[in-house]
Structure formats: C-alpha cells, structure tokens
Scaffold this motif. Structure first.
Motif, short mmCIF file in Angstrom:
data_model
loop_
_atom_site.label_atom_id
_atom_site.label_comp_id
_atom_site.label_asym_id
_atom_site.label_seq_id
_atom_site.Cartn_x
_atom_site.Cartn_y
_atom_site.Cartn_z
N THR A 172 69.14 36.09 53.30
CA THR A 172 67.90 36.51 53.94
C THR A 172 67.16 35.32 54.53
N PHE A 173 67.09 34.23 53.77
CA PHE A 173 66.38 33.04 54.24
C PHE A 173 67.02 32.50 55.51
N VAL A 174 68.34 32.37 55.51
CA VAL A 174 69.04 31.82 56.67
C VAL A 174 68.89 32.74 57.88
N ASN A 175 69.06 34.05 57.69
CA ASN A 175 68.96 34.98 58.81
C ASN A 175 67.55 35.01 59.40
N THR A 176 66.54 34.99 58.54
CA THR A 176 65.16 35.04 59.03
C THR A 176 64.76 33.73 59.68
N TRP A 177 65.15 32.61 59.07
CA TRP A 177 64.79 31.31 59.63
C TRP A 177 65.45 31.11 61.00
N ASN A 178 66.67 31.58 61.15
CA ASN A 178 67.42 31.37 62.39
C ASN A 178 67.25 32.52 63.38
N ASP A 179 66.44 33.51 63.04
CA ASP A 179 66.28 34.66 63.93
C ASP A 179 65.67 34.22 65.26
N PHE A 180 66.31 34.62 66.34
CA PHE A 180 65.83 34.25 67.68
C PHE A 180 65.37 35.47 68.47
N LEU A 181 66.18 36.53 68.46
CA LEU A 181 65.89 37.67 69.32
C LEU A 181 64.66 38.44 68.87
N GLY A 182 64.46 38.59 67.56
CA GLY A 182 63.30 39.32 67.06
C GLY A 182 61.99 38.67 67.48
N PRO A 183 61.75 37.40 67.15
CA PRO A 183 60.53 36.74 67.63
C PRO A 183 60.42 36.68 69.14
N LEU A 184 61.56 36.59 69.84
CA LEU A 184 61.52 36.56 71.30
C LEU A 184 60.95 37.86 71.87
N LEU A 185 61.26 39.00 71.21
CA LEU A 185 60.79 40.29 71.68
C LEU A 185 59.32 40.52 71.35
N TYR A 186 58.91 40.15 70.15
CA TYR A 186 57.60 40.56 69.65
C TYR A 186 56.52 39.49 69.77
N LEU A 187 56.89 38.22 69.94
CA LEU A 187 55.90 37.15 69.94
C LEU A 187 55.90 36.44 71.29
N THR A 188 54.78 36.54 71.98
CA THR A 188 54.66 35.88 73.29
C THR A 188 53.62 34.77 73.28
N ARG A 189 52.67 34.82 72.36
CA ARG A 189 51.65 33.78 72.30
C ARG A 189 52.23 32.55 71.60
N THR A 190 51.90 31.36 72.11
CA THR A 190 52.46 30.12 71.59
C THR A 190 52.10 29.91 70.13
N GLU A 191 50.89 30.28 69.74
CA GLU A 191 50.45 30.04 68.37
C GLU A 191 51.17 30.93 67.35
N LEU A 192 51.96 31.89 67.81
CA LEU A 192 52.69 32.78 66.91
C LEU A 192 54.19 32.50 66.89
N LYS A 193 54.67 31.67 67.76
CA LYS A 193 56.12 31.49 67.92
C LYS A 193 56.74 30.77 66.73
N THR A 194 58.03 31.01 66.55
CA THR A 194 58.79 30.41 65.45
C THR A 194 59.57 29.19 65.94
N ILE A 195 60.26 28.53 65.02
CA ILE A 195 60.94 27.29 65.34
C ILE A 195 62.07 27.50 66.34
N GLN A 196 62.78 28.63 66.24
CA GLN A 196 63.89 28.86 67.17
C GLN A 196 63.38 29.08 68.59
N ILE A 197 62.28 29.83 68.73
CA ILE A 197 61.67 30.00 70.05
C ILE A 197 61.10 28.68 70.55
N GLY A 198 60.53 27.90 69.61
CA GLY A 198 60.01 26.59 69.99
C GLY A 198 61.09 25.65 70.48
#
Length: 278
Positions: free
Chosen positions: A204-230
């Motif tokens: 779970t930790f690895v999948n969530t930490w490395n998740d790219f497509l989920g945050p890409l779909l739901y998070l557009t504001r910079t202050e909400l983005k995750t490390i993979q989107i960053g």
C-alpha cells in the motif's frame, strides 16, 4: 554419493551466480541514478560512465529544494500515503476477519464478487469515479484520493488468506470466555497477523507513494500536488537539468526504501505464510 554431492554443490553455485547476476542487473539503473545525481549535466551521459564522480556535486541536493516546492510535495505525499495505508490496514483486516471467521448468508458469493474487481483495470472505471467525486464536490481535494483508496480488494484477499491459517479454536475459545467479535479481531487476530499486515503495508505504501495517475486527475492546484506530479512538473520545466532531476528522484525514493528495509523481515514471513492453512 560423493559425485552427487559435488553435482549438487555445482548446481547451487550456478543458481547463486544467476541470482547475483539478476540482482546486479536490477541495481544498475539505481546505481546510475545515484551517480548521476552527483554530477554536472554535461557529465551525466559521458562515456565510459564514471560511476563514482571524482568531484561529487552535492549542491544538486540543495538546489532541488529551492527550484521546486519539493518539501511541500513530500508533505502532501506523506499525508496521503500514511492516511491511505492506515485505512487500508483497518478496512482490509476488518473485512477479512468477517470473511474468514464469521458465518453469514452469501459470504462466499460476496467475497468472490469483491475479489473479482481486482481483474478489472482501474482505467475502465476511472472516468465514472471522477464524475462521482466531482458531483460530491471533492474534486481538487486530498479527500477524493483518500476515499477512493481507503478500500482494497487485494488487501482483503491477502488478509483473509492469512486469517484462514489461524486455528478456529482460538476464536471459539475467546467467544466462550465472553469476548465479542471486535475484541477477538483486535486482541487475537491483529497481533497474530503482523507478517500479513507488514506485507500489506509495504504494498500500500509503495503504490500510494508512487501513484501518478490518481493525483494527476484529481489535483490541479500546486499546493495539493504530490511528489510524482512534482517530479513530472520539474522535468517539464528543467528537461536538461539531469543532475537535479536524478537528485530529486533519489530523494523521492528514500522513504520507499526505508519502509521496505524496516519491514522486510515481516514481509518475507507474510509471503511465505499467507495461504497456508494449518
């Protein structure tokens, strides 16, 4: 007898050699990434490769924090990962206990239907999920990702297989002593299932930490983005700064490696024991 022993040793040596070769092949990309993170951009692709830089450029690990809001992205990712991992451990173990140790009508059919969702790719239903989250007003919030990833059919399957290896007599004795199902789950099943819980934690930790497509779909504001989107944003803006890109990738990899190394003992036990009913 002596010939057989020598033949067995030779086979073992060949097996260990092949395993060592596979390990080296898998580690080479990580070694190159670590080496490149300590070089100037002009030296990254120099051939032959200088695996240990003669003048390591540690400044790369300092510049990445000011070039992009890397600290903010790591905090967001850590927040989502910790919450999702905790919720998956809670919901998966709770549902798995019901499927493994409780008798109720339609139990096996319900479990089969739930586990069958593993075979359906997320891309098939990601658009309906997005529309549902948007209708709930959760678009552009961390709560959308938390709600969608708080439950795991794979986690339920993994925990159920482990719970089935726990003798039913333990639960029956606890019921005779007056314990309810919640107490049996919390005081008996969870302490016995540390290997399975550790295995599920790593996945779970690895999948969530490395998740790219989920945050890409739901998070557009910079202050909400995750490390993979960053990292993707960093590559888009500084496509030629390979040293900085590799340094940021190394930083993003450290938490995953730390979690795996801390739980690897239980991980091996969980993989070895899950599915064995005794």
């Amino acid at each position: 007898m002596q010939v057989t022993t020598k033949h067995t040793r030779l086979n073992m040596l060949m097996l260990y050699f092949l395993l060592l070769l596979c390990v080296l092949l898998m580690l080479i990309p990580f070694a190159w990434m670590l080496s490149a993170s300590l070089k100037l951009d002009k030296d990254v692709f120099r051939f032959p490769i200088e695996w240990i830089p003669s003048q390591p450029r540690w400044e790369n690990y300092v510049e990445i924090w000011s070039t992009i809001p890397l600290g903010l992205f790591i905090r967001n990712t850590a927040k989502l990962t910790i919450i999702v991992t905790f919720l998956q451990l809670l919901t998966s173990s709770f549902a798995a206990y019901a499927f493994a140790k409780l008798q109720f009508k339609g139990r096996d059919f319900l479990f089969l239907g739930y586990v069958a969702t593993i075979a359906m790719p997320w891309q098939v239903y990601m658009v309906p999920q997005f529309m549902m989250m948007r209708s709930f007003g959760l678009n552009n919030t961390h709560l959308a990702i938390i709600c969608l990833q708080a439950f795991s059919a794979f986690g339920v399957f993994l925990m159920k297989q482990f719970f089935m290896s726990v003798p039913d007599e333990l639960c029956e004795a606890a019921r005779i002593d007056g314990m309810n199902e919640y107490a049996i789950w919390a005081k008996i099943m969870l302490p016995l299932s540390k290997p399975a819980l550790s295995t599920l934690t790593i996945f779970t930790f690895v999948n969530t930490w490395n998740d790219f497509l989920g945050p890409l779909l739901y998070l557009t504001r910079t202050e909400l983005k995750t490390i993979q989107i960053g990292l993707r944003m960093f590559i888009s803006q500084y496509s030629s700064e390979y040293g900085l890109i590799m340094a940021a990738s190394v930083v993003a990899l450290i938490p995953v490696v730390a979690v795996f190394l801390s739980l690897q003992k239980f991980f091996v036990q969980g993989v070895a024991s899950t599915g064995l009913k005794g």
